[in-house]
Design an enzyme around this catalytic site. Structure first.
Site, PDB file in Angstrom:
ATOM      1  N   HIS A  82      -5.969   1.915  -4.076  1.00 27.04           N
ATOM      2  CA  HIS A  82      -5.007   1.350  -3.130  1.00 27.04           C
ATOM      3  C   HIS A  82      -4.586  -0.058  -3.530  1.00 27.04           C
ATOM      4  O   HIS A  82      -5.186  -0.692  -4.399  1.00 27.04           O
ATOM      5  CB  HIS A  82      -5.580   1.359  -1.708  1.00 27.04           C
ATOM      6  CG  HIS A  82      -6.670   0.346  -1.464  1.00 27.04           C
ATOM      7  ND1 HIS A  82      -6.883  -0.248  -0.242  1.00 27.04           N
ATOM      8  CD2 HIS A  82      -7.623  -0.172  -2.292  1.00 27.04           C
ATOM      9  CE1 HIS A  82      -7.902  -1.070  -0.325  1.00 27.04           C
ATOM     10  NE2 HIS A  82      -8.368  -1.043  -1.539  1.00 27.04           N
TER      11      HIS A  82
ATOM     12  N   HIS B 269      -2.451   1.215   7.209  1.00 26.39           N
ATOM     13  CA  HIS B 269      -2.837   1.123   5.788  1.00 26.39           C
ATOM     14  C   HIS B 269      -3.050   2.518   5.216  1.00 26.39           C
ATOM     15  O   HIS B 269      -3.485   3.436   5.920  1.00 26.39           O
ATOM     16  CB  HIS B 269      -4.110   0.297   5.622  1.00 26.39           C
ATOM     17  CG  HIS B 269      -4.448   0.011   4.190  1.00 26.39           C
ATOM     18  ND1 HIS B 269      -3.668  -0.785   3.378  1.00 26.39           N
ATOM     19  CD2 HIS B 269      -5.477   0.445   3.405  1.00 26.39           C
ATOM     20  CE1 HIS B 269      -4.206  -0.853   2.163  1.00 26.39           C
ATOM     21  NE2 HIS B 269      -5.297  -0.114   2.159  1.00 26.39           N
TER      22      HIS B 269
ATOM     23  N   CYS C  14       0.821  -1.218   0.000  1.00 24.94           N
ATOM     24  CA  CYS C  14       0.000   0.000   0.000  1.00 24.94           C
ATOM     25  C   CYS C  14       0.855   1.268   0.000  1.00 24.94           C
ATOM     26  O   CYS C  14       0.642   2.182  -0.806  1.00 24.94           O
ATOM     27  CB  CYS C  14      -0.969  -0.013   1.178  1.00 24.94           C
ATOM     28  SG  CYS C  14      -0.226   0.024   2.831  1.00 24.94           S
TER      29      CYS C  14
END
Length: 417
Positions: free
Chosen positions: A384, A372, A318
């Site tokens: 993402h 994240h 990510c």
């Protein structure tokens, strides 16, 4: 809103350019040519396909509603004895783990290329503001083809420096003492290192005994010091320092004057004494052409697979996707999620614009940890790289465990290490 971080944070991170809270850069063994990120590092652990027979459980910790530590159960006194050869360096029972008596908040992390002499450690312990010092072993170890920043620790004493859910789990530290490895929730859940799975290195076998974030940024795995010796990790080349009432920037400068040349000092939970600032100039943020370039680069990677630790151009995790996309626009963004979280001011989600970053706290072993990141695409959508087994995609924005939105300031982002 946290629009006051620019003055407080930028000065501190400018000094911590080699911030090991994010990524320890220690190597061990014979010097080799620099390897690409996906290459196999000096010490290699290869996953064994078979799972252990232990049952995966999630233990609810007492008096910690909503805070959990995932462990492999049951824990045996000799978990590796039946495997030959095993990481267990001797056939004696693992040391007993002392009960937790206090929690110490870590503020600085030190790593050196060589063992730190007792006289140096004693001198550091006497510096004004230092409350406690914990010795550890640090190195980058290969696990399942991933380069994992790993600490060798004394489970009885190191546990006091970790987040409460981790510190309070007796079973977790018994697992570590018995020769197993505890990996961060992000490495385990997103990176695909499942609980109870085995890894090997130099013919030795090691089980993933727990998911537990240690609260020290890029540190993604912890083993006992006994296990660290068997893996060849350097001894006594790292320190965790608790100094809850000392200005972290000033203390860091004082420690660098004591430590051997080349040592690195990272800030963890920094104590800052700089006045707050609440305004940002219009030129502090990305231009419209820069934002368009970054978004175009990111959308061009739709469908590319998620790989933990990957930075592109064909696979990403990510934060690796964020770093790569912004680099195409000439914007230098730090590597990992919690670094990116301090790369500009926080803004309300309702004010998010395309190119802003969105963050989540998905880690149940450390609910305060930012784990994240996604790029806001506009119209309630985000782009993402989700996790192992998935691909880069555009999806609706989720507010579950949402940590905040950040507008990247290139000047601040470039100084984060």
């Amino acid at each position: 809103m946290v629009l006051d971080r620019r003055t407080r944070v930028s000065g501190l991170i400018h000094e911590a350019r080699q911030d090991l809270a994010y990524r320890p850069r220690i190597r061990y063994g014979p010097r080799r040519a620099r390897l690409p990120r996906q290459a196999v590092p000096v010490v290699v652990l290869v996953l064994v396909a078979a799972l252990t027979t232990g049952v995966v459980v999630v233990t609810q910790l007492p008096e910690q509603t909503g805070e959990t530590v995932a462990l492999r159960q049951p824990v045996t006194r000799q978990p590796l004895r039946e495997q030959a050869p095993a990481v267990q360096p001797t056939q004696t029972p693992p040391p007993a783990v002392a009960p937790l008596t206090s929690i110490r908040r870590p503020n600085l992390f030190v790593v050196a290329a060589k063992p730190l002499r007792p006289a140096v450690v004693a001198k550091i312990a006497q510096v004004a503001g230092v409350r406690a010092v914990e010795r550890a072993d640090a190195a980058e170890v290969g696990m399942d083809g991933k380069r994992v920043q790993t600490l060798g620790v004394n489970p009885s004493t190191f546990r006091a420096y970790t987040p409460k859910p981790t510190a309070r789990s007796d079973r977790l530290w018994r697992n570590v003492s018995a020769g197993e490895v505890a990996v961060s929730f992000v490495l385990g859940n997103d990176g695909g290192l499942s609980l109870g799975r085995s890894v090997t290195t130099a013919g030795r076998s090691l089980r993933v005994g727990a998911y537990a974030t240690m609260g020290m940024g890029g540190i993604d795995a912890v083993v006992s010091r006994q296990t660290a010796r068997a893996l060849g990790i350097p001894e006594n080349n790292a320190l965790v320092i608790s100094a809850p009432k000392a200005d972290s920037a000033k203390l860091r400068r004082a420690l660098l004057r004591i430590l051997p040349r080349g040592s690195q000092v990272a800030t963890i939970n920094p104590v800052l004494a700089v006045p707050r600032r609440t305004t940002w100039s219009a030129g502090a943020f990305m231009t419209a052409p820069q934002i368009k370039t970054a978004l175009t680069a990111a959308i061009g990677k739709l469908g590319r697979p998620y790989v933990w630790g990957a930075e592109g151009p064909d696979t990403f995790d990510c934060s690796g996707l964020v770093q790569w996309a912004y680099a195409q626009a000439g914007i230098r963004v730090p590597r990992v999620t919690h670094q990116q979280f301090v790369s500009g001011p926080q803004i309300p989600l309702a004010q998010a614009q395309p190119g802003d970053l969105l963050f989540w706290r998905h880690d149940p072993t450390n609910p305060g940890y930012v784990s994240h990141v996604a790029i806001y695409w506009g119209n309630g959508k985000m782009l993402h790289a989700p996790r192992t087994g998935d691909v880069v995609k555009i999806v609706p924005v989720s507010t579950r465990n949402f940590a905040g939105a950040v507008r990247i300031s290139p000047g601040v982002a470039a100084r984060v290490r």
